[in-house]
Design a protein around this motif. Structure first.
Motif, PDB file in Angstrom:
ATOM      1  N   TRP A   1       0.866  -1.186   0.000  1.00 21.61           N
ATOM      2  CA  TRP A   1       0.000   0.000   0.000  1.00 21.61           C
ATOM      3  C   TRP A   1       0.897   1.227   0.000  1.00 21.61           C
ATOM      4  O   TRP A   1       1.723   1.391   0.892  1.00 21.61           O
TER       5      TRP A   1
ATOM      6  N   THR B   1       0.621   5.447  -0.432  1.00 23.11           N
ATOM      7  CA  THR B   1      -0.250   6.619  -0.551  1.00 23.11           C
ATOM      8  C   THR B   1       0.578   7.837  -0.934  1.00 23.11           C
ATOM      9  O   THR B   1       1.520   8.191  -0.225  1.00 23.11           O
TER      10      THR B   1
ATOM     11  N   ASN C   1      -3.767   6.358  -4.071  1.00 27.51           N
ATOM     12  CA  ASN C   1      -3.497   5.137  -3.300  1.00 27.51           C
ATOM     13  C   ASN C   1      -3.254   3.978  -4.255  1.00 27.51           C
ATOM     14  O   ASN C   1      -4.008   3.790  -5.213  1.00 27.51           O
TER      15      ASN C   1
ATOM     16  N   TYR D   1      -2.522   9.041   7.612  1.00 33.02           N
ATOM     17  CA  TYR D   1      -3.125   9.326   6.313  1.00 33.02           C
ATOM     18  C   TYR D   1      -3.297  10.838   6.193  1.00 33.02           C
ATOM     19  O   TYR D   1      -3.728  11.494   7.142  1.00 33.02           O
TER      20      TYR D   1
END
Lengths: 195, 211
Positions: free
Chosen positions: A69, A71, A97, B21
């Motif tokens: 993963w 991002t 992503n 994030y």
């Protein structure tokens, strides 16, 4: 897409059918966009990880899977954009992503040495989810790409059953759906566990 | 044992990544957006005059036959209209009275508000427990999934430029230029924020300039 999925499933079944020595790696990765990917987000990604599992078919060859993963994110400055005879301006927040899911094989040059170089290739799929946020709206695109991932790296034995790894990986997801080809490179490092 | 360590390391790696994030905007004005449209075969350069009402109609969407339209309060409308006039002056247009025969273009401002309400069940927070002050890390978990509710109201100011001699098939004037500014409304009217957005609408439309 079904073919890629079955290829991954087949790989997992095939490697687990032969209980041999295996290798598991967890790595943190730093990503650098390339080509269209870089045009969309120019900033380096410091948010990424990969999980790797290899069954050692021979002392030199490991076959297995990789899941990851990454991002990418960039806050764009207040700017002007044009689409035909429409002009719009404002700030944008861009997110990209990437979730590679690959069948992978590595070749270890000196498997018994305390420091061994290796080279590998991954093949499978990569799911991409891209969002462009502007004002209170988000514009979303996603696609499942057919993906390739060559890599080179080193394995360092640190303690019995535990090692360190450092690798450079190049992910290339072919054009799919509304998205152009997605390419990025990562520098990954982390721990390797060998039972 | 190694498998357990692996699972724990993997779990916390995923948690760390999810926790960092990237966030989006911090301030309401960062969400301001200005959009302009123009008829690319229309020659704005040959026009020199325009007329514009002294009020800004507020589109509510529930006006019935015979109802009086709602307008933006006069004091606020005056500030907005004054800024539009400044920009039109800078482009070389002269404002004439509404209904004047000398009018080349009609500039019609309008506004509306939209409120969006969203809610979601934060199952992750419910399970994790540590999100909530007073519960403590690893302490008691709430017996219900907490519901988060958020709402925001956006305001839009629309500026439409029409030429009464250019009619569409339905007999109404065709839109030649439109400028829309949209942003999240705050408790107070921020003249500087609105003026900046109006200026941007005109600045990103250089073809409006008269010869």
């Amino acid at each position: 897409m079904k073919k890629i999925f079955f290829l991954l499933v087949f790989t997992v079944i095939a490697i687990s059918a032969f209980p041999q020595r295996n290798l598991t790696a967890l790595q943190y990765s730093i990503g650098f966009g390339i080509g269209d990917m870089q045009d969309f987000i120019g900033k380096t990604s410091f948010r990424g990880f990969t999980f790797d599992y290899r069954n050692l078919a021979t002392a030199n060859v490991g076959v297995g899977v990789e899941f990851g993963w990454n991002t990418f994110y960039e806050e764009m400055a207040d700017d002007v954009y044009e689409y035909r005879n429409i002009t719009y301006s404002g700030k944008q927040w861009r997110y990209s992503n990437h979730f590679p899911m690959l069948a992978a094989a590595d070749y270890y040059f000196k498997p018994d040495a305390s420091l061994s170089g290796f080279a590998g290739l991954g093949i499978g799929t990569m799911y991409t989810l891209q969002n462009t946020d502007m004002a209170t709206y988000t514009f979303e695109k996603d696609a499942w790409h057919f993906a390739l991932r060559p890599e080179v790296g080193v394995l360092i034995k640190a303690a019995p059953g535990v090692g360190l790894t450092l690798a450079a990986k190049y992910y290339y997801g072919f054009k799919a759906g509304d998205l152009p080809a997605q390419a990025f490179m990562t520098i990954s490092f982390g721990f390797v566990f060998v039972p | 044992m190694k498998r357990k360590i692996l699972i724990i390391v993997g779990f916390f790696s995923a948690l760390l990544l999810a926790g960092c994030y990237p966030d989006g905007p911090d301030y309401a004005e960062e969400l301001d957006v200005v959009l302009t449209y123009h008829n690319d075969i229309y020659e704005f350069g040959t026009k020199t005059t325009y007329s514009m009402p002294d009020k800004i109609v507020k589109i509510t969407g529930n006006l019935q036959e015979g109802d009086e339209p709602v307008f933006v309060p006069d004091a606020t409308a005056a500030l907005i209209l004054s800024r539009i006039v400044q920009n039109m002056d800078a482009l070389g247009y002269d404002r004439v009275n509404l209904g004047s025969e000398d009018t080349d273009l009609l500039l019609l401002p309008a506004s509306w508000e939209t409120t969006t309400i969203s809610y979601w069940y934060d199952y992750w927070g419910w399970w994790y427990g540590g999100y909530y002050p007073g519960w403590g890390w690893g302490g008691y978990y709430p017996y219900y999934p907490p519901v988060n509710v958020t709402s925001y109201t956006t305001g839009t100011l629309m500026m439409n430029l029409l030429d009464k001699t250019e009619l569409g098939t339905n007999g109404n004037p065709v839109l030649q230029w439109a400028g829309a500014i949209n942003g999240v409304l705050t408790n107070t009217y921020d003249a500087n924020r609105v003026n900046t957005a109006i200026d941007k609408a005109f600045n990103q439309s250089p073809y409006l300039k008269t010869n």
